[in-house]
Design a protein around this motif. Structure first.
Motif, PDB file in Angstrom:
ATOM      1  N   THR A 676       3.342 -13.697   0.247  1.00 10.39           N
ATOM      2  CA  THR A 676       3.634 -12.266   0.377  1.00 10.39           C
ATOM      3  C   THR A 676       4.446 -11.943   1.627  1.00 10.39           C
ATOM      4  N   TYR A 677       4.373 -12.781   2.687  1.00 12.59           N
ATOM      5  CA  TYR A 677       5.189 -12.515   3.872  1.00 12.59           C
ATOM      6  C   TYR A 677       6.673 -12.623   3.524  1.00 12.59           C
ATOM      7  N   ALA A 678       7.032 -13.661   2.765  1.00  6.89           N
ATOM      8  CA  ALA A 678       8.430 -13.810   2.344  1.00  6.89           C
ATOM      9  C   ALA A 678       8.826 -12.656   1.424  1.00  6.89           C
ATOM     10  N   MET A 679       7.934 -12.286   0.517  1.00 10.22           N
ATOM     11  CA  MET A 679       8.237 -11.189  -0.407  1.00 10.22           C
ATOM     12  C   MET A 679       8.490  -9.896   0.370  1.00 10.22           C
ATOM     13  N   SER A 680       7.729  -9.667   1.426  1.00 13.67           N
ATOM     14  CA  SER A 680       7.898  -8.464   2.231  1.00 13.67           C
ATOM     15  C   SER A 680       9.253  -8.456   2.938  1.00 13.67           C
ATOM     16  N   SER A 681       9.655  -9.589   3.498  1.00 20.55           N
ATOM     17  CA  SER A 681      10.967  -9.680   4.152  1.00 20.55           C
ATOM     18  C   SER A 681      12.089  -9.442   3.143  1.00 20.55           C
ATOM     19  N   LEU A 682      11.968 -10.053   1.972  1.00 18.38           N
ATOM     20  CA  LEU A 682      13.010  -9.917   0.944  1.00 18.38           C
ATOM     21  C   LEU A 682      13.097  -8.492   0.418  1.00 18.38           C
ATOM     22  N   ARG A 683      11.949  -7.825   0.238  1.00 20.40           N
ATOM     23  CA  ARG A 683      11.992  -6.447  -0.287  1.00 20.40           C
ATOM     24  C   ARG A 683      12.606  -5.501   0.740  1.00 20.40           C
ATOM     25  N   LEU A 684      12.382  -5.762   2.036  1.00 24.07           N
ATOM     26  CA  LEU A 684      12.988  -4.913   3.058  1.00 24.07           C
ATOM     27  C   LEU A 684      14.505  -5.103   3.100  1.00 24.07           C
ATOM     28  N   GLU A 685      14.957  -6.348   2.957  1.00 24.16           N
ATOM     29  CA  GLU A 685      16.403  -6.600   2.924  1.00 24.16           C
ATOM     30  C   GLU A 685      17.082  -5.831   1.781  1.00 24.16           C
ATOM     31  N   LYS A 686      16.338  -5.681   0.670  1.00 24.71           N
ATOM     32  CA  LYS A 686      16.900  -4.999  -0.508  1.00 24.71           C
ATOM     33  C   LYS A 686      16.718  -3.487  -0.437  1.00 24.71           C
ATOM     34  N   GLY A 687      16.038  -3.003   0.608  1.00 25.43           N
ATOM     35  CA  GLY A 687      15.839  -1.561   0.734  1.00 25.43           C
ATOM     36  C   GLY A 687      14.749  -1.009  -0.164  1.00 25.43           C
ATOM     37  N   PHE A 688      13.831  -1.870  -0.634  1.00 25.72           N
ATOM     38  CA  PHE A 688      12.719  -1.398  -1.472  1.00 25.72           C
ATOM     39  C   PHE A 688      11.659  -0.736  -0.596  1.00 25.72           C
ATOM     40  N   ARG A 689      11.257   0.466  -0.983  1.00 26.20           N
ATOM     41  CA  ARG A 689      10.173   1.151  -0.276  1.00 26.20           C
ATOM     42  C   ARG A 689       8.812   0.600  -0.709  1.00 26.20           C
ATOM     43  N   GLY A 690       7.849   0.675   0.194  1.00 30.21           N
ATOM     44  CA  GLY A 690       6.496   0.227  -0.133  1.00 30.21           C
ATOM     45  C   GLY A 690       5.513   1.376  -0.036  1.00 30.21           C
ATOM     46  N   TRP A 691       4.610   1.507  -1.045  1.00 28.19           N
ATOM     47  CA  TRP A 691       3.573   2.533  -0.958  1.00 28.19           C
ATOM     48  C   TRP A 691       2.613   2.165   0.172  1.00 28.19           C
ATOM     49  N   GLY A 692       2.174   3.176   0.914  1.00 29.10           N
ATOM     50  CA  GLY A 692       1.296   2.932   2.053  1.00 29.10           C
ATOM     51  C   GLY A 692       2.071   2.775   3.344  1.00 29.10           C
ATOM     52  N   ALA A 693       3.404   2.638   3.236  1.00 25.03           N
ATOM     53  CA  ALA A 693       4.244   2.507   4.428  1.00 25.03           C
ATOM     54  C   ALA A 693       5.315   3.596   4.408  1.00 25.03           C
ATOM     55  N   GLU A 694       6.325   3.401   3.555  1.00 28.16           N
ATOM     56  CA  GLU A 694       7.409   4.386   3.459  1.00 28.16           C
ATOM     57  C   GLU A 694       6.972   5.660   2.725  1.00 28.16           C
ATOM     58  N   MET A 695       5.964   5.535   1.901  1.00 26.81           N
ATOM     59  CA  MET A 695       5.486   6.697   1.135  1.00 26.81           C
ATOM     60  C   MET A 695       3.971   6.661   1.054  1.00 26.81           C
ATOM     61  N   ASN A 696       3.365   7.831   1.212  1.00 26.28           N
ATOM     62  CA  ASN A 696       1.910   7.988   1.073  1.00 26.28           C
ATOM     63  C   ASN A 696       1.619   9.486   1.096  1.00 26.28           C
ATOM     64  N   CYS A 697       0.382   9.843   1.361  1.00 27.08           N
ATOM     65  CA  CYS A 697       0.017  11.269   1.347  1.00 27.08           C
ATOM     66  C   CYS A 697       0.488  12.016   2.594  1.00 27.08           C
ATOM     67  N   ASP A 698       1.282  11.365   3.445  1.00 22.08           N
ATOM     68  CA  ASP A 698       1.909  12.049   4.570  1.00 22.08           C
ATOM     69  C   ASP A 698       3.379  12.358   4.300  1.00 22.08           C
ATOM     70  N   THR A 699       3.906  11.890   3.160  1.00 22.78           N
ATOM     71  CA  THR A 699       5.345  11.996   2.923  1.00 22.78           C
ATOM     72  C   THR A 699       5.618  12.563   1.537  1.00 22.78           C
ATOM     73  N   ASN A 700       6.753  13.248   1.405  1.00 19.53           N
ATOM     74  CA  ASN A 700       7.183  13.651   0.072  1.00 19.53           C
ATOM     75  C   ASN A 700       8.254  12.684  -0.421  1.00 19.53           C
ATOM     76  N   PRO A 701       8.464  12.580  -1.722  1.00 23.37           N
ATOM     77  CA  PRO A 701       9.366  11.549  -2.244  1.00 23.37           C
ATOM     78  C   PRO A 701      10.839  11.801  -1.908  1.00 23.37           C
ATOM     79  N   LEU A 702      11.190  13.031  -1.599  1.00 20.31           N
ATOM     80  CA  LEU A 702      12.592  13.327  -1.286  1.00 20.31           C
ATOM     81  C   LEU A 702      12.948  12.791   0.098  1.00 20.31           C
ATOM     82  N   GLU A 703      12.074  12.991   1.076  1.00 20.80           N
ATOM     83  CA  GLU A 703      12.354  12.458   2.404  1.00 20.80           C
ATOM     84  C   GLU A 703      12.240  10.934   2.415  1.00 20.80           C
ATOM     85  N   ALA A 704      11.464  10.377   1.454  1.00 23.38           N
ATOM     86  CA  ALA A 704      11.337   8.918   1.356  1.00 23.38           C
ATOM     87  C   ALA A 704      12.501   8.275   0.599  1.00 23.38           C
ATOM     88  N   GLY A 705      13.434   9.104   0.117  1.00 22.75           N
ATOM     89  CA  GLY A 705      14.590   8.554  -0.588  1.00 22.75           C
ATOM     90  C   GLY A 705      14.270   8.058  -1.979  1.00 22.75           C
TER      91      GLY A 705
END
Length: 827
Positions: A676-705
């Motif tokens: 999963t460490y490699a998967m996390s690095s690869l998903r960040l390179e591709k610009g994939f957002r992760g729930w619990g980090a880039e989006m959660n109950c503190d963020t709306n989906p528009l500001e999260a892109g």
């Protein structure tokens, strides 16, 4: 015991019934009544504060390593500062500040790490020098002191007085507090309400809240839950007057000696200190888990045992030498409640409508005010005021057995003051009965991580690697091997165990209607998959789910491992309230998942199946039932690495056979495992957002892109739609940005502070090293005026501010995008 209320006051119906009169339960009654909720009732079996509250040491601190638990602590302290003026009841609140003492270089790193995660919060917190520490606490032996983390405004409060002031406030705003009022039975009604039985009569409640401290397990068992809470013996020592303390002009700050694993504060003209013993010495009251709390136990204590804590006493005497000549006048040994991970269980519980918990508080006094407000806001508005999934009661499940609970509670108590590293793993009680079909094949080859009871490989060892779990604030033993795994996926083909995903089957007459209401995306057609989001009524991201329509009206939903019951509860609530004709089944433990990714993934899988795996025949985000090596499974063409890949959904019993067939078929292609460490690095390179980090109950989906996945023009009135339309019309104040950084031996983790011209302007959400582009990168929330490509900022890590720049995302194009562009250029 005489009844404290007249029967003319007794209510037969209530909006909310809170069971338990400790500081947490009474705080919730106060906040609900203050928020205007009518008919709030609190039931206490004996007297207020009985249990753990009355004997607590009463420490209050702004500090918490958790991001949003800082908010809980902040709200508590701000409430306690004003409570006496509001209620007329003295609370005995002392605010001399507190200092966490670092006496090793790694502890100094820990304090710097926490500072980087705090500057973007209102928490008052400073890194201070030994000279400043000596000025604030002149009785300290400074021989080993290297630095301190100082929180002005910290201190201690009298737990009994606090609870009585909250009770006075609750009554002032209209809440009823009944005691003694033992809850003898809880019966759910067909419309989602509860009949709460007591010796005085039955109350019909719209919801019930279990806030019963170390009785939580017994109350839960009345409705079929075995809550994973257990009492531990915690001791603190109180001294007589110490002349050197009496001579001081100002109260001493509370100190926490992290290496000595104890807290120490002034108590009148003496001192009070409480240690946390190592797991082999601490004592669990596990008989209460087996046999229940003894009848009548409430304001009693355990027998003290000074020998058990003598090592810590000696360390305290070395750090605060005046203790050597101090007379001990009292040793308090009382029960406090622990969960396996030491965090409380706060919120609505999956599996029973309108049943809420506020239990498992190892630090109930500092949590009481903030959690009372958090739960009250959630109850009144229908959604959590901010993200606190780490305290979700639904993070535990049937895999949380009593042996696991006991092992983890021991570990957590002993770990109270261990170094809090990033990517921390704790190994007691593992593995649980949740192991994937390939665990036995992989366990000796990988560093395993723990996800909702499952063991999942983080990274894999090779001969010559520095193996094992070696945590650090800087790059450590996994840095090289993870780079090797990223290269494998980018150039050849790798296999990853994704079994911990939460998995649900949704089917029935109203399945499409339900999902259209729950999710902001349109539903995929049969045989297709998409990414969809459940939003709260105010338009924040409650969950991210992968949805596949398998057959007409039959859907497979996939969510993250930590969100399994969190998401299921939200869906079940909508089903009940909307009376949908659907069946939702949790198939998480029935289905294993393997991800196969990399440019040679198709070649390997094609050797094992008659199904045409070509790009023309098996398109991106398509799902097909296939036979692989003679075993029936479902394949979805998707990969969180962003490379060519499939996720294979396999009956659990067949998982090892499928894995072994894939590994054998891929020998010529250079197939190997990745984690999963490699998967996390690869998903960040591709610009994939992760729930619990880039989006959660503190963020709306528009500001999260996430605009692409949000269909505001779809016909269905999905939850949060109106709020999002309003947010869009008003315009955004911040946006998720993509930044690269100039670093040395440290990489961003997420939640670091971002600076510009000496001012805090934002925070990172997740980060990693990009092995493909050889630089550190992170997602970060910045004000919209600072989101332009080329904008320069600084990211704080370990006491330094590293240069960073907003760049165009992604750093690496996904495989489907690259394929599409190649086809275009050929055309």
């Amino acid at each position: 015991m005489m009844s404290r209320f007249s029967h003319s006051e007794w209510k037969d119906a209530a909006e909310t019934v809170i069971i338990g009169g400790g500081c947490v339960g009474v705080s919730l009654a106060y906040h609900l009544a203050k928020a205007g909720q009518k008919d709030v009732v609190l039931l206490e079996k004996s007297e207020l504060t009985a249990g753990s509250t009355w004997h607590a040491a009463g420490l209050t601190t702004y500090y918490h390593p958790g991001i949003n638990l800082k908010k809980v602590h902040y709200h508590s302290i701000k409430l306690y500062e004003s409570l006496e003026a509001e209620t007329g009841q003295a609370v005995g609140f002392h605010q001399p500040g507190s200092i966490r003492i670092a006496s090793t270089p790694v502890r100094v790193d820990e304090l710097k790490y926490q500072m980087a995660r705090t500057h973007w919060h209102p928490t008052p917190q400073w890194l201070i020098t030994p000279e400043k520490i000596k000025e604030l606490f002149p009785l300290l032996n400074m021989d080993k002191v290297l630095a301190g983390l100082y929180n002005p405004g910290d201190g201690h409060i009298d737990p009994y007085s606090l609870t009585m002031a909250l009770a006075a406030g609750a009554r002032m705003y209209g809440a009823q507090i009944y005691n003694p009022a033992l809850v003898s039975g809880l019966t759910p009604t067909s419309d989602g309400k509860w009949d709460v039985q007591t010796p005085h009569g039955t109350i019909r409640a719209n919801r019930i809240v279990n806030a019963t401290g170390f009785w939580a397990r017994e109350v839960g068992q009345q409705i079929g839950f075995d809550h994973p809470t257990i009492p531990v013996h915690h001791q603190y020592v109180v001294t007589a007057t110490v002349p050197e303390v009496k001579a001081l002009k100002a109260e001493l700050p509370v100190i926490r000696d992290l290496e000595g694993s104890y807290y120490l504060r002034q108590e009148r003209d003496g001192l009070l200190f409480g240690p946390y013993e190592k797991e082999e010495k601490m004592v669990l009251q596990d008989s209460w888990v087996r046999d229940g709390v003894p009848p009548g136990f409430g304001k009693e204590l355990f027998e003290s045992d000074l020998d058990r804590i003598m090592h810590h006493v000696e360390m305290a005497m070395e750090m605060v030498p005046v203790l050597k000549n101090a007379d001990i006048i009292n040793i308090v040994s009382g029960p406090i409640t622990y969960t396996p991970d030491l965090l409380p269980m706060v919120g609505p519980h999956q599996g029973a409508r309108n049943y809420w918990t506020a239990i498992g508080f190892g630090y109930g006094v500092i949590h009481a005010g903030g959690i009372g407000k958090f739960l009250s806001d959630w109850i009144v508005t229908g959604e959590p005021p901010y993200d606190l999934i780490e305290c979700d009661p639904n993070r535990y499940g049937k895999w949380t057995t009593v042996p696991y609970l006991c092992a983890k509670a021991r570990e957590s108590y002993g770990f109270n003051n261990v170094v809090g590293y990033p990517k921390e793993e704790r190994f007691a009680g593992r593995p649980t009965n949740r192991t994937s079909g390939v665990y036995e094949l992989l366990k000796g080859k990988a560093s395993m991580g723990f996800h909702a009871g499952w063991e999942q490989p983080h990274w894999f060892y090779k001969p010559g690697d520095n193996a094992g779990y070696k945590p650090s604030f800087r790059r450590t033993n996994w840095f090289g091997p993870v780079g090797r795994e990223c290269k494998l996926v980018m150039e050849k083909v790798g296999v990853v165990d994704l079994t911990p995903f939460g998995k649900f089957m949704v089917k029935g007459k109203d399945s499409h209607k339900l999902l259209d209401r729950l999710f902001a995306n349109t539903m995929p057609k049969v045989g297709l998959t998409n990414i969809s989001h459940m939003l709260t009524p105010t338009g924040r991201v409650y969950a991210e789910v992968t949805i596949t329509q398998l057959t007409p009206g039959e859907f497979l939903l996939i969510t993250g491992s930590g969100s399994e019951l969190h998401d299921l509860r939200w869906m079940e609530k909508e089903v009940a309230e909307g009376a949908y004709d659907v069946d939702i089944s949790n198939v998480t433990e029935d289905i294993g998942v393997l991800g196969v990714a990399g440019p040679k993934a198709r070649d390997v899988l094609q050797k094992l199946t008659q199904e045409d795996m070509s790009d023309a025949s098996f398109k991106f985000l398509h799902c097909k039932p296939i036979q692989l090596g003679g075993i029936n499974l479902r394949a979805i063409r998707i990969s969180y690495t962003g490379e060519l890949g499939w996720e294979l959904y396999i009956p659990h019993k067949d998982m090892a056979a499928v894995y072994q067939a894939i590994m054998a078929a891929g020998e010529d292609e250079g197939i190997d495992n990745f984690g999963t460490y490699a998967m996390s690095s690869l998903r960040l390179e591709k610009g994939f957002r992760g729930w619990g980090a880039e989006m959660n109950c503190d963020t709306n989906p528009l500001e999260a892109g996430l605009d692409y996945f949000i269909k505001l023009n779809k016909h269905a009135d999905f939850i949060g739609k109106a709020a999002l339309q309003e947010i869009k019309a008003k315009g955004l104040k911040r946006k998720l940005s993509y930044i690269t950084m100039e670093t040395d031996d440290v990489d961003p983790e997420g939640n670091e502070t971002i600076w510009l011209n000496g001012k805090v302007v934002g925070n990172t959400t997740s980060g990693a090293y990009s092995y493909t582009t050889q630089q550190s990168l992170a997602f970060a929330y910045l004000p919209v005026e600072l989101c332009s490509v080329g904008q320069k900022v600084e990211v704080e890590m370990l006491g330094r501010k590293y240069p960073a720049m907003v760049v165009q995302e992604p750093l690496v194009l996904t495989e489907p995008t690259r394929t599409r562009l190649q086809k275009k250029s050929k055309a």
